[in-house]
Write an enzyme that holds these catalytic residues in place. Structure first.
Site, PDB file in Angstrom:
ATOM      1  N   ASP A  12       0.811  -1.225   0.000  1.00  0.00           N
ATOM      2  CA  ASP A  12       0.000   0.000   0.000  1.00  0.00           C
ATOM      3  C   ASP A  12       0.840   1.269   0.000  1.00  0.00           C
ATOM      4  OD1 ASP A  12      -2.214  -1.651   0.130  1.00  0.00           O
ATOM      5  OD2 ASP A  12      -2.302  -1.578   2.315  1.00  0.00           O
ATOM      6  N   LYS A  15       1.910   2.131  -5.039  1.00  0.00           N
ATOM      7  CA  LYS A  15       2.429   1.557  -6.299  1.00  0.00           C
ATOM      8  C   LYS A  15       1.501   1.852  -7.464  1.00  0.00           C
ATOM      9  CE  LYS A  15       2.413  -2.477  -4.345  1.00  0.00           C
ATOM     10  NZ  LYS A  15       2.089  -2.087  -2.952  1.00  0.00           N
ATOM     11  N   GLY A  39      -4.546  -4.224  -3.847  1.00  0.00           N
ATOM     12  CA  GLY A  39      -5.525  -3.170  -4.128  1.00  0.00           C
ATOM     13  C   GLY A  39      -4.729  -1.943  -4.507  1.00  0.00           C
ATOM     14  N   HIS A  40      -4.643  -1.651  -5.789  1.00  0.00           N
ATOM     15  CA  HIS A  40      -3.816  -0.551  -6.283  1.00  0.00           C
ATOM     16  C   HIS A  40      -4.722   0.583  -6.741  1.00  0.00           C
ATOM     17  CE1 HIS A  40      -0.256  -3.507  -7.163  1.00  0.00           C
ATOM     18  NE2 HIS A  40      -0.639  -3.503  -5.906  1.00  0.00           N
ATOM     19  N   GLN A 219       1.935  -6.137  -3.146  1.00  0.00           N
ATOM     20  CA  GLN A 219       2.405  -6.213  -1.759  1.00  0.00           C
ATOM     21  C   GLN A 219       3.707  -5.420  -1.594  1.00  0.00           C
ATOM     22  OE1 GLN A 219       1.286  -9.623  -3.185  1.00  0.00           O
ATOM     23  NE2 GLN A 219      -0.596  -8.570  -2.690  1.00  0.00           N
TER      24      GLN A 219
HETATM   25  P1  GDP Z   1      -0.742   0.377  -3.513  1.00  0.00           P
HETATM   26  O1  GDP Z   1      -1.360  -0.887  -3.063  1.00  0.00           O
HETATM   27  O2  GDP Z   1       0.737   0.419  -3.259  1.00  0.00           O
HETATM   28  O3  GDP Z   1      -1.074   0.728  -4.938  1.00  0.00           O
HETATM   29  O4  GDP Z   1      -1.357   1.540  -2.613  1.00  0.00           O
HETATM   30  P2  GDP Z   1      -2.915   1.714  -2.221  1.00  0.00           P
HETATM   31  O5  GDP Z   1      -3.677   2.136  -3.408  1.00  0.00           O
HETATM   32  O6  GDP Z   1      -3.400   0.505  -1.497  1.00  0.00           O
HETATM   33  O7  GDP Z   1      -2.821   2.846  -1.129  1.00  0.00           O
HETATM   34  C1  GDP Z   1      -2.243   4.085  -1.398  1.00  0.00           C
HETATM   35  C2  GDP Z   1      -3.279   5.194  -1.140  1.00  0.00           C
HETATM   36  O8  GDP Z   1      -2.625   6.428  -1.052  1.00  0.00           O
HETATM   37  C3  GDP Z   1      -4.281   5.332  -2.247  1.00  0.00           C
HETATM   38  O9  GDP Z   1      -5.517   5.727  -1.679  1.00  0.00           O
HETATM   39  C4  GDP Z   1      -3.721   6.458  -3.103  1.00  0.00           C
HETATM   40  O10 GDP Z   1      -4.716   7.170  -3.828  1.00  0.00           O
HETATM   41  C5  GDP Z   1      -3.105   7.320  -2.052  1.00  0.00           C
HETATM   42  N1  GDP Z   1      -1.916   8.085  -2.473  1.00  0.00           N
HETATM   43  C6  GDP Z   1      -0.919   7.731  -3.319  1.00  0.00           C
HETATM   44  N2  GDP Z   1       0.033   8.692  -3.361  1.00  0.00           N
HETATM   45  C7  GDP Z   1      -0.386   9.662  -2.514  1.00  0.00           C
HETATM   46  C8  GDP Z   1       0.182  10.909  -2.087  1.00  0.00           C
HETATM   47  O11 GDP Z   1       1.268  11.301  -2.479  1.00  0.00           O
HETATM   48  N3  GDP Z   1      -0.547  11.631  -1.188  1.00  0.00           N
HETATM   49  C9  GDP Z   1      -1.746  11.229  -0.699  1.00  0.00           C
HETATM   50  N4  GDP Z   1      -2.371  11.998   0.194  1.00  0.00           N
HETATM   51  N5  GDP Z   1      -2.294  10.062  -1.084  1.00  0.00           N
HETATM   52  C10 GDP Z   1      -1.618   9.287  -1.956  1.00  0.00           C
HETATM   53  P1  IMO Z   2      -0.941  -4.171  -2.280  1.00  0.00           P
HETATM   54  O1  IMO Z   2      -0.485  -4.749  -3.569  1.00  0.00           O
HETATM   55  C1  IMO Z   2      -0.971  -4.531   2.064  1.00  0.00           C
HETATM   56  C2  IMO Z   2      -1.191  -8.580   3.698  1.00  0.00           C
HETATM   57  C3  IMO Z   2      -2.434  -9.018   4.414  1.00  0.00           C
HETATM   58  C4  IMO Z   2      -1.831  -9.993   5.413  1.00  0.00           C
HETATM   59  C5  IMO Z   2      -0.736 -10.656   4.615  1.00  0.00           C
HETATM   60  C6  IMO Z   2      -1.120 -11.996   3.999  1.00  0.00           C
HETATM   61  O2  IMO Z   2      -2.217  -3.411  -2.343  1.00  0.00           O
HETATM   62  O3  IMO Z   2       0.164  -3.391  -1.624  1.00  0.00           O
HETATM   63  P2  IMO Z   2      -2.684 -12.701   1.965  1.00  0.00           P
HETATM   64  O4  IMO Z   2      -4.144 -12.467   1.722  1.00  0.00           O
HETATM   65  O5  IMO Z   2      -1.802 -12.143   0.908  1.00  0.00           O
HETATM   66  O6  IMO Z   2      -2.363 -14.129   2.283  1.00  0.00           O
HETATM   67  O7  IMO Z   2      -2.355 -11.879   3.322  1.00  0.00           O
HETATM   68  O8  IMO Z   2      -0.394  -9.763   3.588  1.00  0.00           O
HETATM   69  N1  IMO Z   2      -1.403  -8.071   2.320  1.00  0.00           N
HETATM   70  C7  IMO Z   2      -1.285  -6.783   1.985  1.00  0.00           C
HETATM   71  N2  IMO Z   2      -1.053  -5.699   2.740  1.00  0.00           N
HETATM   72  N3  IMO Z   2      -1.082  -4.419   0.732  1.00  0.00           N
HETATM   73  C8  IMO Z   2      -1.298  -5.504  -0.043  1.00  0.00           C
HETATM   74  O9  IMO Z   2      -1.286  -5.460  -1.382  1.00  0.00           O
HETATM   75  C9  IMO Z   2      -1.449  -6.758   0.583  1.00  0.00           C
HETATM   76  N4  IMO Z   2      -1.686  -8.019   0.126  1.00  0.00           N
HETATM   77  C10 IMO Z   2      -1.645  -8.800   1.207  1.00  0.00           C
HETATM   78  O10 IMO Z   2      -3.060  -7.936   5.042  1.00  0.00           O
HETATM   79  O11 IMO Z   2      -1.228  -9.282   6.478  1.00  0.00           O
HETATM   80 MG    MG Z   3      -2.903  -1.544  -1.819  1.00  0.00          MG
END
Ligand code: GDP
Ligand code: IMO
Ligand code: MG
Length: 428
Positions: A12, A15, A39-40, A219
């Site tokens: 999270d 990415k 979840g991207h 991840q």
């Molecule tokens: P990922 O799994 O690595 O793609 O990240 P996620 O989407 O799960 O979580 C990142 C969250 O931060 C998302 O809600 C993005 O829209 C938000 N985000 C990304 N870059 C920034 C930033 O520079 N500032 C803020 N405030 N939010 C950001």
């Molecule tokens: P993105 O790509 C954050 C965590 C779960 C749990 C552990 C194992 O959005 O960064 P799983 O269901 O994979 O067997 O769970 O890994 N986890 C993540 N945490 N971002 C993710 O993906 C994750 N995918 C799995 O919360 O701790």
């Molecule tokens: Mg994510």
């Protein structure tokens, strides 16, 4: 030039935003591991897309997206995602390729995930309950079903029957009917057929013709099955090494590696988080960073930036540079801390340990820096950042031993500072 984008913390990191931002430099975006546990989030023109299984490049017309052999594919989740995109007028059409060697997540994997979590009780991993771990267990146990196997219903039937019977024996309760599982997956197989191919070969041809590939990690480094905080990890190699095995490309195909790291740290699920905060400060970061899981909605645990972790990620992945995200989330703080080492058994360790019981006895060593108390949201050049914010980034780079080529100051594509264009790719 081919680029790997990997998470440098516990997932999270942002990415999705970074992959979407860089996609115009590439012709293909390829996922190499994980599944719909990811979840991207990508924000485009006010619309928020959350990609789970389909590479984040799909939002750019003309980009081909590859789901590699290292990914575990839940066909139901795949079609739900395709339908969500279609509702926003994003057509997948012929822009998707799915490896015939990718393994399939079936309903019994989800049941087994939940069962295993319940059985672990207070030692549960806090998985996303998507069946990821059990699908990879079947792969390693050599009883998995591959996407290509869906073409041979007779052999497939026996395998699914055995797997479902094993599930029924283990879990008890209401038995799953293997024939229904088979019928269901065969229907999805029919709909997927046009996208299925040897994706290693597809990539080799594309690269031979000069196509540039962005390898999209899911991840993060600390969730990697080998290098993460085992057993509180996911079941795949989320680090750069996974690119080769998860896509069938040689190591020389990876020209650069970009690590994505937040300007602080979060984690969702159980397991160690050395710089974790509690109380009002944690709540403040969670609210201003909107730290709730993009897949499960769970509140994320929040803490200070941990340079030990990112330094470790720099080594494990061979990072060329960082994309530092969510700087703006720190805007209101009076003071900001950076963890540079862990105090442990009378000394300070600077390398992330394998032993979680050792880690549990460690205290972070912090440096405190002044906050900037000004909005950095949407800032697009380093020169426009407050002096304190520049000092924070500089110290964080030094402590992590990797440069920040990109600094993100908001969710939108435009909320981005290209601090070092040459290190990654030139600006679109
Ligand atoms: P990922 O799994 O690595 O793609 O990240 P996620 O989407 O799960 O979580 C990142 C969250 O931060 C998302 O809600 C993005 O829209 C938000 N985000 C990304 N870059 C920034 C930033 O520079 N500032 C803020 N405030 N939010 C950001
Ligand atoms: P993105 O790509 C954050 C965590 C779960 C749990 C552990 C194992 O959005 O960064 P799983 O269901 O994979 O067997 O769970 O890994 N986890 C993540 N945490 N971002 C993710 O993906 C994750 N995918 C799995 O919360 O701790
Ligand atoms: Mg994510």
């Amino acid at each position: 030039m081919n680029l790997a984008v990997v998470g440098a913390q516990w997932g999270d990191e942002g990415k999705g935003k970074i992959v979407d931002l860089l996609t115009p430099h590439f012709s293909i975006v390829a996922r190499y591991q994980g599944g719909h546990n990811a979840g991207h989030t990508v924000l485009v023109g006010g619309t928020r897309f959350i990609l789970h299984l389909i590479p984040s490049g799909i939002l750019h017309p003309g980009i081909t997206c590859v789901i590699g052999n290292g990914v575990v594919v839940d066909p139901k989740a795949l079609f739900e995602e395709i339908e969500t995109l279609a509702r926003h007028a994003i057509a997948v059409g012929d822009r998707l390729r799915i490896s015939d060697r990718a393994h399939v997540i079936l309903p019994y994997h989800r049941d087994l995930d939940l069962f295993s979590e319940t059985r672990r009780g207070d030692r549960s991993i806090g998985t996303t309950s998507r069946g990821i771990g059990p699908a990879y267990e079947d792969k390693i146990g050599r009883r998995g079903i591959r996407v290509g196997d869906l073409n041979d219903p007779s052999a497939l039937g026996a395998e699914i029957r055995d797997n479902v019977q094993a599930r029924n024996r283990l879990i008890g309760g209401e038995a799953l009917d293997w024939k229904l599982v088979l019928d269901d997956v065969l229907q999805y197989a029919e709909r997927m057929r046009g996208w299925v191919c040897d994706t290693s070969l597809f990539l080799a041809h594309a690269m031979a013709q000069g196509g540039a590939v962005l390898f999209e990690g899911a991840q993060g480094t600390m969730l990697d099955i080998d290098h993460g905080t085992y057993p509180f990890v996911t079941s795949s190699n989320s680090t750069a090494g996974g690119v080769c095995t998860g896509l069938g490309v040689g190591p020389r195909a990876i020209d650069r590696v970009l690590g994505v790291a937040k300007a602080y740290t979060t984690r969702v699920g159980s397991g160690p988080l050395p710089t974790e905060l509690s109380g009002a400060l944690a709540e403040r970061l969670r609210e201003s960073g909107q730290e709730y899981g993009a897949s499960t909605g769970r509140p994320r645990r929040c803490g200070w930036y941990d340079a030990v972790t990112v330094r470790y990620a720099a080594r494990i992945n061979g990072l060329d540079a960082l994309a530092l995200t969510k700087l703006d989330v720190l805007d209101d703080l009076d003071e900001i801390r950076i963890c540079t080492g862990y105090r442990c058994r009378g000394g300070v360790i600077e390398e992330f340990p394998a032993d979680l019981s050792l880690l549990a006895g460690c205290e972070p060593v912090y440096e405190t820096m002044p906050g900037w108390k000004r909005s950095t949201r949407g800032v697009r050049s380093l020169a426009d950042l407050p002096r304190e914010a520049r000092a924070y980034i500089a110290r964080l780079e030094e402590a992590s031993r990797v440069r920040a080529a990109i600094v993100s100051t908001g969710s939108d594509r435009d909320d981005t500072i290209f601090a070092d264009d040459g290190m990654i790719v030139s600006r679109p």
